[in-house]
Each structure stands twice: as structure tokens, then as C-alpha cells.
Design a protein around this motif. Structure first.
Motif, PDB file in Angstrom:
ATOM      1  N   ASP A  30       0.804  -1.218   0.000  1.00  0.00           N
ATOM      2  CA  ASP A  30       0.000   0.000   0.000  1.00  0.00           C
ATOM      3  C   ASP A  30       0.840   1.272   0.000  1.00  0.00           C
ATOM      4  O   ASP A  30       0.360   2.340  -0.373  1.00  0.00           O
ATOM      5  CB  ASP A  30      -0.884   0.050   1.261  1.00  0.00           C
ATOM      6  CG  ASP A  30      -2.058  -0.912   1.172  1.00  0.00           C
ATOM      7  OD1 ASP A  30      -2.679  -1.183   2.213  1.00  0.00           O
ATOM      8  OD2 ASP A  30      -2.357  -1.408   0.056  1.00  0.00           O
ATOM      9  N   THR A  31       2.084   1.166   0.484  1.00  0.00           N
ATOM     10  CA  THR A  31       2.891   2.368   0.726  1.00  0.00           C
ATOM     11  C   THR A  31       4.140   2.360  -0.132  1.00  0.00           C
ATOM     12  O   THR A  31       4.812   1.338  -0.249  1.00  0.00           O
ATOM     13  CB  THR A  31       3.275   2.457   2.218  1.00  0.00           C
ATOM     14  OG1 THR A  31       2.101   2.320   3.011  1.00  0.00           O
ATOM     15  CG2 THR A  31       3.917   3.801   2.536  1.00  0.00           C
ATOM     16  N   SER A  48       6.507  10.035   0.727  1.00  0.00           N
ATOM     17  CA  SER A  48       5.864   8.753   0.943  1.00  0.00           C
ATOM     18  C   SER A  48       4.394   8.870   0.568  1.00  0.00           C
ATOM     19  O   SER A  48       3.757   9.893   0.860  1.00  0.00           O
ATOM     20  CB  SER A  48       6.002   8.328   2.401  1.00  0.00           C
ATOM     21  OG  SER A  48       5.221   7.190   2.647  1.00  0.00           O
ATOM     22  N   ASN A  50       0.672   6.635   0.650  1.00  0.00           N
ATOM     23  CA  ASN A  50      -0.068   5.481   1.140  1.00  0.00           C
ATOM     24  C   ASN A  50      -1.408   5.437   0.418  1.00  0.00           C
ATOM     25  O   ASN A  50      -2.189   6.398   0.488  1.00  0.00           O
ATOM     26  CB  ASN A  50      -0.277   5.575   2.653  1.00  0.00           C
ATOM     27  CG  ASN A  50      -0.886   4.305   3.204  1.00  0.00           C
ATOM     28  OD1 ASN A  50      -0.337   3.218   3.036  1.00  0.00           O
ATOM     29  ND2 ASN A  50      -2.021   4.418   3.868  1.00  0.00           N
ATOM     30  N   ASN A  51      -1.650   4.347  -0.304  1.00  0.00           N
ATOM     31  CA  ASN A  51      -2.887   4.250  -1.088  1.00  0.00           C
ATOM     32  C   ASN A  51      -3.103   5.483  -1.958  1.00  0.00           C
ATOM     33  O   ASN A  51      -4.186   6.065  -1.982  1.00  0.00           O
ATOM     34  CB  ASN A  51      -4.102   4.051  -0.183  1.00  0.00           C
ATOM     35  CG  ASN A  51      -4.263   2.620   0.233  1.00  0.00           C
ATOM     36  OD1 ASN A  51      -4.112   1.703  -0.574  1.00  0.00           O
ATOM     37  ND2 ASN A  51      -4.548   2.409   1.496  1.00  0.00           N
ATOM     38  N   LYS A  71      -1.764   2.353  -6.721  1.00  0.00           N
ATOM     39  CA  LYS A  71      -0.961   1.892  -5.574  1.00  0.00           C
ATOM     40  C   LYS A  71       0.373   1.278  -5.982  1.00  0.00           C
ATOM     41  O   LYS A  71       1.312   1.261  -5.219  1.00  0.00           O
ATOM     42  CB  LYS A  71      -1.755   0.847  -4.777  1.00  0.00           C
ATOM     43  CG  LYS A  71      -2.726   1.401  -3.826  1.00  0.00           C
ATOM     44  CD  LYS A  71      -3.312   0.400  -2.844  1.00  0.00           C
ATOM     45  CE  LYS A  71      -3.177  -1.052  -3.181  1.00  0.00           C
ATOM     46  NZ  LYS A  71      -3.779  -1.927  -2.156  1.00  0.00           N
ATOM     47  N   SER A  93       9.003   0.266  -1.179  1.00  0.00           N
ATOM     48  CA  SER A  93       7.601   0.038  -0.817  1.00  0.00           C
ATOM     49  C   SER A  93       7.525  -0.775   0.470  1.00  0.00           C
ATOM     50  O   SER A  93       8.490  -1.457   0.847  1.00  0.00           O
ATOM     51  CB  SER A  93       6.858  -0.688  -1.940  1.00  0.00           C
ATOM     52  OG  SER A  93       7.265  -2.043  -2.031  1.00  0.00           O
ATOM     53  N   ASP A  96       2.317  -1.520   4.506  1.00  0.00           N
ATOM     54  CA  ASP A  96       1.532  -0.333   4.842  1.00  0.00           C
ATOM     55  C   ASP A  96       2.464   0.656   5.529  1.00  0.00           C
ATOM     56  O   ASP A  96       3.678   0.431   5.545  1.00  0.00           O
ATOM     57  CB  ASP A  96       0.339  -0.705   5.732  1.00  0.00           C
ATOM     58  CG  ASP A  96       0.763  -1.516   6.947  1.00  0.00           C
ATOM     59  OD1 ASP A  96       1.660  -1.050   7.689  1.00  0.00           O
ATOM     60  OD2 ASP A  96       0.213  -2.610   7.168  1.00  0.00           O
ATOM     61  N   ASN A  97       1.939   1.725   6.085  1.00  0.00           N
ATOM     62  CA  ASN A  97       2.811   2.766   6.628  1.00  0.00           C
ATOM     63  C   ASN A  97       3.020   2.660   8.139  1.00  0.00           C
ATOM     64  O   ASN A  97       3.418   3.613   8.793  1.00  0.00           O
ATOM     65  CB  ASN A  97       2.295   4.161   6.255  1.00  0.00           C
ATOM     66  CG  ASN A  97       0.925   4.447   6.863  1.00  0.00           C
ATOM     67  OD1 ASN A  97       0.185   3.516   7.194  1.00  0.00           O
ATOM     68  ND2 ASN A  97       0.586   5.705   7.009  1.00  0.00           N
TER      69      ASN A  97
ATOM     70  N   ASP B  97       6.403   7.398  11.210  1.00  0.00           N
ATOM     71  CA  ASP B  97       5.956   7.147   9.837  1.00  0.00           C
ATOM     72  C   ASP B  97       7.092   7.058   8.828  1.00  0.00           C
ATOM     73  O   ASP B  97       6.841   7.011   7.642  1.00  0.00           O
ATOM     74  CB  ASP B  97       4.986   8.242   9.389  1.00  0.00           C
ATOM     75  CG  ASP B  97       5.592   9.644   9.490  1.00  0.00           C
ATOM     76  OD1 ASP B  97       4.896  10.603   9.164  1.00  0.00           O
ATOM     77  OD2 ASP B  97       6.757   9.752   9.907  1.00  0.00           O
TER      78      ASP B  97
END
Lengths: 114, 111
Positions: A30-31, A48, A50-51, A71, A93, A96-97, B97
Motif C-alpha cells: 500500500d505504501t 511517501s 499510502n494508497n 498503488k 515500498s 503499509d505505513n 511514519d
């Protein structure tokens, strides 16, 4: 099958030109990220997504504009290239984040400004 | 803000000798720690990670690292190195993050 692929691998161009670097991942993540590695090997995050949404923008000049059409793709466009932009740019990648997710890196694009 | 310090910019070592690459971090919160390796003209590859649990973490290619909270360290070790281990090694700490990387340690293995 390459997990994170970037094109081109090498990019040599003149000051003032505009160029793009493309990145694709086939991991279903996703990221996605863009990093800059300078001549001393120091790695710093630039962006960065995300989606397809921008979540990190690390005080990068406005000449740099990332775009995520979906994505699996995150491209980097650079306007009015300067000598200081010479570096290796890495796409990465992660699932997710969340901070515990390892990142998978492409092989880099070596940008040289003449 | 979190930061990572890799104390040695270069570590020369003979083949089959043990090696330790040092990494210290600063953080006021729980951390996730990573070691990545970069071979010439390639991207970074994950060696190992510490998320929680056992403080001794085993990774690929015979590498291991130990998380030491009191000393805020996460040193990378290998008992016997090979020529093919010659590469740049990066320690990284995960912020909320993003990954914060150290400046890297160049491991040079001589025959």
C-alpha cells in the motif's frame, strides 16, 4: 520477477532540463517511498504515499513532484534540474505505513547533472 | 526526534574473522530497528529487524544483532565473514511514519 523496479537505471542530463523517474512494485503493497542517496551514501526520505495519498513530504524543493497514478506506481518528476540534484534516487515500498513494516528497495536511479 | 549513529565509517577485516558493526540510536519511545545491506550498484536489502520480544535477532547470510535498551544499541555481528559480505551496511530506526538511517558502515573483507 523484480519486486520494486525503477527506470531508468542511469540518467545523464544537463542543468535546467526536466526529467522523470518511474517506479513500480508488484508486491501488492500500500505504501511507496522516494529516497535520495548523496555522494557520501547518506539516505534521506523525500516522499511517501499510502494508497495513492501523499503522507510524507520532507522539505523537498517544489521542483520535485511525485505522482502516484495507482498503488503500484510512484513516479518522480524533477523540473529545472540543478547540479545539487546529482544523486542516486531509490524507490521503496512496504505493506503499509506502520513503523514496524520493513521496506523493499529498488536498485536505484543514478542521476548525473552536467 | 529520533536519530541513528554508526560509529565506524569503515571496517576492514580478513576473511573468516568475526566482525561487529556498531549502531546506537536515540529515541524516547518504543523503537523498531533494522539493518540493511547495500551491495555495489544495488538497492538496500533487509538483513534483519527488531520489533519486539527476544533481544537477539537472527537475519540472513549468518548475521545477527542484539537489541540493548539500556545502552540504546543495536550492533550487528557475524562470527565468520566472507569476501561476498563486502558491502555498505545501514542501521535504521523507525519513527512514527518513516525510517531514519545511519550514515552507513563500509565493510571491506580481505582474502
Amino acid at each position: 520477477d523484480t519486486a520494486v523496479s525503477q527506470t531508468p537505471k542511469y540518467l545523464v542530463t544537463q542543468m535546467g532540463n526536466d526529467k522523470s523517474i518511474k517506479c513500480e512494485q508488484n508486491l501488492g503493497h500500500d505504501t511507496m517511498y522516494w529516497y535520495k542517496q548523496d555522494s557520501k551514501k547518506f539516505l534521506k526520505i523525500m516522499f511517501s504515499y499510502n494508497n495513492k495519498e501523499l503522507i510524507i513530504n520532507e522539505t523537498v524543493p517544489n521542483r520535485f513532484s511525485p505522482k502516484s497514478p495507482d498503488k503500484a506506481h510512484l513516479n518522480l518528476h524533477i523540473n529545472s534540474l540543478e547540479l545539487g540534484d546529482s544523486a542516486v534516487y531509490f524507490c521503496a515500498s512496504s505493506q503499509d505505513n506502520r513503523p514496524n513494516q520493513p521496506q523493499h528497495f529498488g536498485d536505484g536511479t543514478r542521476l548525473s547533472i552536467l | 526526534a529520533q536519530s541513528v549513529t554508526q560509529l565506524d565509517s569503515q571496517v576492514p577485516v580478513f576473511e573468516e574473522a568475526p566482525v561487529e558493526l556498531r549502531c546506537n540510536y536515540s529515541s524516547s519511545v518504543s523503537v523498531y530497528l533494522f539493518w540493511y545491506v547495500q551491495y555495489p550498484n544495488q538497492g538496500l536489502q533487509l538483513l534483519l529487524k527488531y520489533l519486539s520480544g527476544s533481544t537477539l535477532v537472527k537475519g540472513i547470510n549468518g548475521f545477527e544483532a542484539e537489541f540493548n535498551k539500556s545502552q540504546t544499541s543495536f550492533h550487528l555481528r557475524k562470527p565468520s565473514v566472507h569476501i561476498s559480505d563486502t558491502a555498505e551496511y545501514f542501521c535504521a530506526v523507525s519513527d512514527t511514519d518513516k525510517l531514519i538511517f545511519g550514515t552507513g558502515t563500509r565493510l571491506q573483507v580481505f582474502p
